[in-house]
Each structure stands twice: as structure tokens, then as C-alpha cells.
Design a protein around this motif. Sequence first.
Motif, PDB file in Angstrom:
ATOM      1  N   HIS A  34       1.073  -1.406   0.087  1.00 32.15           N
ATOM      2  CA  HIS A  34      -0.109   0.016  -0.055  1.00 32.15           C
ATOM      3  C   HIS A  34       0.925   1.138  -0.023  1.00 32.15           C
ATOM      4  CE1 HIS A  34      -3.956   1.756   1.461  1.00 32.15           C
ATOM      5  NE2 HIS A  34      -3.352   2.666   0.824  1.00 32.15           N
ATOM      6  N   ALA A  35       1.998   1.279   0.742  1.00 26.71           N
ATOM      7  CA  ALA A  35       2.651   2.489   0.785  1.00 26.71           C
ATOM      8  C   ALA A  35       3.513   2.554  -0.461  1.00 26.71           C
ATOM      9  CB  ALA A  35       3.760   2.213   1.899  1.00 26.71           C
ATOM     10  N   MET A  36       4.083   1.545  -1.047  1.00 24.56           N
ATOM     11  CA  MET A  36       4.666   1.648  -2.270  1.00 24.56           C
ATOM     12  C   MET A  36       3.780   1.914  -3.318  1.00 24.56           C
ATOM     13  SD  MET A  36       7.594   1.335  -1.072  1.00 24.56           S
ATOM     14  CE  MET A  36       8.487   1.203  -2.709  1.00 24.56           C
ATOM     15  N   TYR A  37       2.509   1.754  -3.184  1.00 23.87           N
ATOM     16  CA  TYR A  37       1.634   2.073  -4.228  1.00 23.87           C
ATOM     17  C   TYR A  37       1.364   3.422  -4.298  1.00 23.87           C
ATOM     18  CZ  TYR A  37      -3.283   2.278  -6.271  1.00 23.87           C
ATOM     19  OH  TYR A  37      -4.434   2.866  -7.153  1.00 23.87           O
ATOM     20  N   HIS A  38       1.263   4.217  -3.229  1.00 19.71           N
ATOM     21  CA  HIS A  38       1.091   5.539  -3.029  1.00 19.71           C
ATOM     22  C   HIS A  38       2.222   6.307  -3.456  1.00 19.71           C
ATOM     23  CE1 HIS A  38      -3.023   5.785  -1.870  1.00 19.71           C
ATOM     24  NE2 HIS A  38      -2.865   4.798  -0.879  1.00 19.71           N
ATOM     25  N   ALA A  39       3.580   5.457  -3.007  1.00 22.46           N
ATOM     26  CA  ALA A  39       4.881   6.283  -3.437  1.00 22.46           C
ATOM     27  C   ALA A  39       5.037   6.214  -4.777  1.00 22.46           C
ATOM     28  CB  ALA A  39       5.961   5.295  -2.735  1.00 22.46           C
ATOM     29  N   GLU A  40       4.544   5.436  -5.788  1.00 22.35           N
ATOM     30  CA  GLU A  40       4.369   5.237  -7.059  1.00 22.35           C
ATOM     31  C   GLU A  40       3.763   6.262  -7.421  1.00 22.35           C
ATOM     32  OE1 GLU A  40       4.944   1.469  -9.592  1.00 22.35           O
ATOM     33  OE2 GLU A  40       3.671   1.101  -7.783  1.00 22.35           O
ATOM     34  N   GLU A  41       2.608   6.721  -7.012  1.00 18.07           N
ATOM     35  CA  GLU A  41       1.470   7.810  -7.505  1.00 18.07           C
ATOM     36  C   GLU A  41       2.254   9.098  -7.368  1.00 18.07           C
ATOM     37  OE1 GLU A  41      -2.808   6.136  -6.635  1.00 18.07           O
ATOM     38  OE2 GLU A  41      -1.729   6.925  -4.903  1.00 18.07           O
ATOM     39  N   ARG A  42       3.165   9.473  -6.100  1.00 21.78           N
ATOM     40  CA  ARG A  42       3.787  10.654  -5.869  1.00 21.78           C
ATOM     41  C   ARG A  42       4.906  10.604  -6.879  1.00 21.78           C
ATOM     42  NH1 ARG A  42       2.786   8.768  -0.575  1.00 21.78           N
ATOM     43  NH2 ARG A  42       5.059   8.298  -0.539  1.00 21.78           N
ATOM     44  N   GLY A  43       5.348   9.627  -7.423  1.00 21.23           N
ATOM     45  CA  GLY A  43       6.678   9.675  -8.197  1.00 21.23           C
ATOM     46  C   GLY A  43       8.002   9.562  -7.073  1.00 21.23           C
ATOM     47  N   ASP A  44       7.740   9.050  -5.966  1.00 24.07           N
ATOM     48  CA  ASP A  44       9.009   8.970  -5.155  1.00 24.07           C
ATOM     49  C   ASP A  44       9.659   7.644  -5.417  1.00 24.07           C
ATOM     50  OD1 ASP A  44       8.078  11.084  -3.779  1.00 24.07           O
ATOM     51  OD2 ASP A  44       7.001  10.090  -2.063  1.00 24.07           O
ATOM     52  N   VAL A  45       9.324   6.431  -5.892  1.00 28.97           N
ATOM     53  CA  VAL A  45       9.644   5.264  -6.513  1.00 28.97           C
ATOM     54  C   VAL A  45       9.222   5.013  -7.737  1.00 28.97           C
ATOM     55  CG1 VAL A  45       9.607   4.448  -3.976  1.00 28.97           C
ATOM     56  CG2 VAL A  45       7.888   3.879  -5.443  1.00 28.97           C
ATOM     57  N   GLU A  46      10.034   4.236  -8.449  1.00 31.22           N
ATOM     58  CA  GLU A  46       9.482   3.784  -9.894  1.00 31.22           C
ATOM     59  C   GLU A  46       9.810   2.266  -9.923  1.00 31.22           C
ATOM     60  OE1 GLU A  46      12.525   5.006 -13.084  1.00 31.22           O
ATOM     61  OE2 GLU A  46      13.353   6.035 -11.079  1.00 31.22           O
ATOM     62  N   ARG A  47       9.090   1.598 -10.717  1.00 31.68           N
ATOM     63  CA  ARG A  47       9.310   0.375 -11.198  1.00 31.68           C
ATOM     64  C   ARG A  47      10.484  -0.042 -11.978  1.00 31.68           C
ATOM     65  NH1 ARG A  47       3.553  -2.862 -11.147  1.00 31.68           N
ATOM     66  NH2 ARG A  47       2.525  -1.905  -9.372  1.00 31.68           N
ATOM     67  N   VAL A  48      11.503  -0.739 -11.902  1.00 29.13           N
ATOM     68  CA  VAL A  48      12.471  -1.182 -13.080  1.00 29.13           C
ATOM     69  C   VAL A  48      12.342  -2.598 -13.061  1.00 29.13           C
ATOM     70  CG1 VAL A  48      13.695   0.922 -12.118  1.00 29.13           C
ATOM     71  CG2 VAL A  48      14.254  -1.355 -11.125  1.00 29.13           C
ATOM     72  N   PRO A  49      12.617  -2.812 -14.462  1.00 24.79           N
ATOM     73  CA  PRO A  49      12.838  -4.542 -14.933  1.00 24.79           C
ATOM     74  C   PRO A  49      13.879  -4.966 -13.937  1.00 24.79           C
ATOM     75  CG  PRO A  49      13.539  -3.104 -16.599  1.00 24.79           C
ATOM     76  CD  PRO A  49      13.163  -2.140 -15.669  1.00 24.79           C
ATOM     77  N   THR A  50      13.709  -6.320 -13.742  1.00 23.08           N
ATOM     78  CA  THR A  50      14.810  -7.093 -12.950  1.00 23.08           C
ATOM     79  C   THR A  50      14.833  -8.424 -13.814  1.00 23.08           C
ATOM     80  OG1 THR A  50      13.324  -8.358 -11.654  1.00 23.08           O
ATOM     81  CG2 THR A  50      14.655  -6.326 -10.902  1.00 23.08           C
ATOM     82  N   GLU A  51      15.593  -9.196 -13.587  1.00 18.47           N
ATOM     83  CA  GLU A  51      15.989 -10.440 -14.459  1.00 18.47           C
ATOM     84  C   GLU A  51      14.618 -11.436 -14.409  1.00 18.47           C
ATOM     85  OE1 GLU A  51      19.489 -12.569 -13.599  1.00 18.47           O
ATOM     86  OE2 GLU A  51      20.544 -10.934 -14.256  1.00 18.47           O
ATOM     87  N   ASP A  52      13.953 -11.279 -13.238  1.00 20.97           N
ATOM     88  CA  ASP A  52      12.978 -11.934 -13.032  1.00 20.97           C
ATOM     89  C   ASP A  52      11.556 -11.486 -12.585  1.00 20.97           C
ATOM     90  OD1 ASP A  52      14.079 -11.113 -10.459  1.00 20.97           O
ATOM     91  OD2 ASP A  52      13.973 -13.055  -9.479  1.00 20.97           O
ATOM     92  N   GLY A  53      11.539 -10.363 -13.312  1.00 22.70           N
ATOM     93  CA  GLY A  53      10.107  -9.616 -13.121  1.00 22.70           C
ATOM     94  C   GLY A  53      10.477  -7.924 -13.051  1.00 22.70           C
ATOM     95  N   TRP A  54      10.316  -7.437 -11.804  1.00 21.15           N
ATOM     96  CA  TRP A  54      10.429  -6.135 -11.490  1.00 21.15           C
ATOM     97  C   TRP A  54      10.600  -5.796 -10.032  1.00 21.15           C
ATOM     98  CZ3 TRP A  54       7.089  -3.347  -8.437  1.00 21.15           C
ATOM     99  CH2 TRP A  54       6.011  -4.235  -8.037  1.00 21.15           C
ATOM    100  N   ALA A  55      10.969  -4.467  -9.955  1.00 24.05           N
ATOM    101  CA  ALA A  55      11.337  -4.035  -8.352  1.00 24.05           C
ATOM    102  C   ALA A  55      11.087  -2.429  -8.237  1.00 24.05           C
ATOM    103  CB  ALA A  55      12.712  -4.459  -7.861  1.00 24.05           C
TER     104      ALA A  55
END
Length: 90
Positions: A34-55
Motif C-alpha cells: 500500500h505504501a509503495m502504491y502511493h509512493a509510485e503515485e507521488r513519483g517517489d519510487v519507480e518500477r524497474v525491470p529485473t531478470e525475474d520480473g520487476w522491483a
Amino acid sequence: MATKKKKKSALAEAASRRLVTIGMPKMTPQDVAHAMYHAEERGDVERVPTEDGWAWLLPAQGGKERQLLKPTQEMLEHLGELAQGRGHNH
């Protein structure tokens, strides 16, 4: 004359980080998602691809390198619920 500050060892740094968390509430995987969901909305974190999915790429803290946080299966399930508008009561 300025005194030189002694650099902490890796063990001492880890102990300091651990002491900071004493008394703080533990977060469930759903809380973290939930915290990361909102952090993404605010642009505080971003999803980046990894070898086995994303982080999530977290902001740098204390001049250190940015860290990755890989979601667990429980987090992924909760993110799916949030995306569908469920489990979001605020």
C-alpha cells in the motif's frame, strides 16, 4: 583544531539502523504494498525491470546507492486488489 570523526564499521552501522526501528510498528506485506502504491503515485519510487520480473527503485538515503525492493507474492496480490479498487479505504 578539528577532531576527526571515526567512521563506523559495517556492523556498527547495521546496529544503529536496527536500534532506530525498535518501538516502530512492524509492517505487513499489505502495508508495504500500500505504501509503495502511493509512493509510485507521488513519483517517489519507480518500477524497474529485473531478470525475474520487476522491483521498486527506492530513493537514495544518506548519500548511499539507491536500493531495489522486490515485491513478494503477497505484495503482488495486494497490488492487484488496489488496482481494482479493493482494499483501499482512504
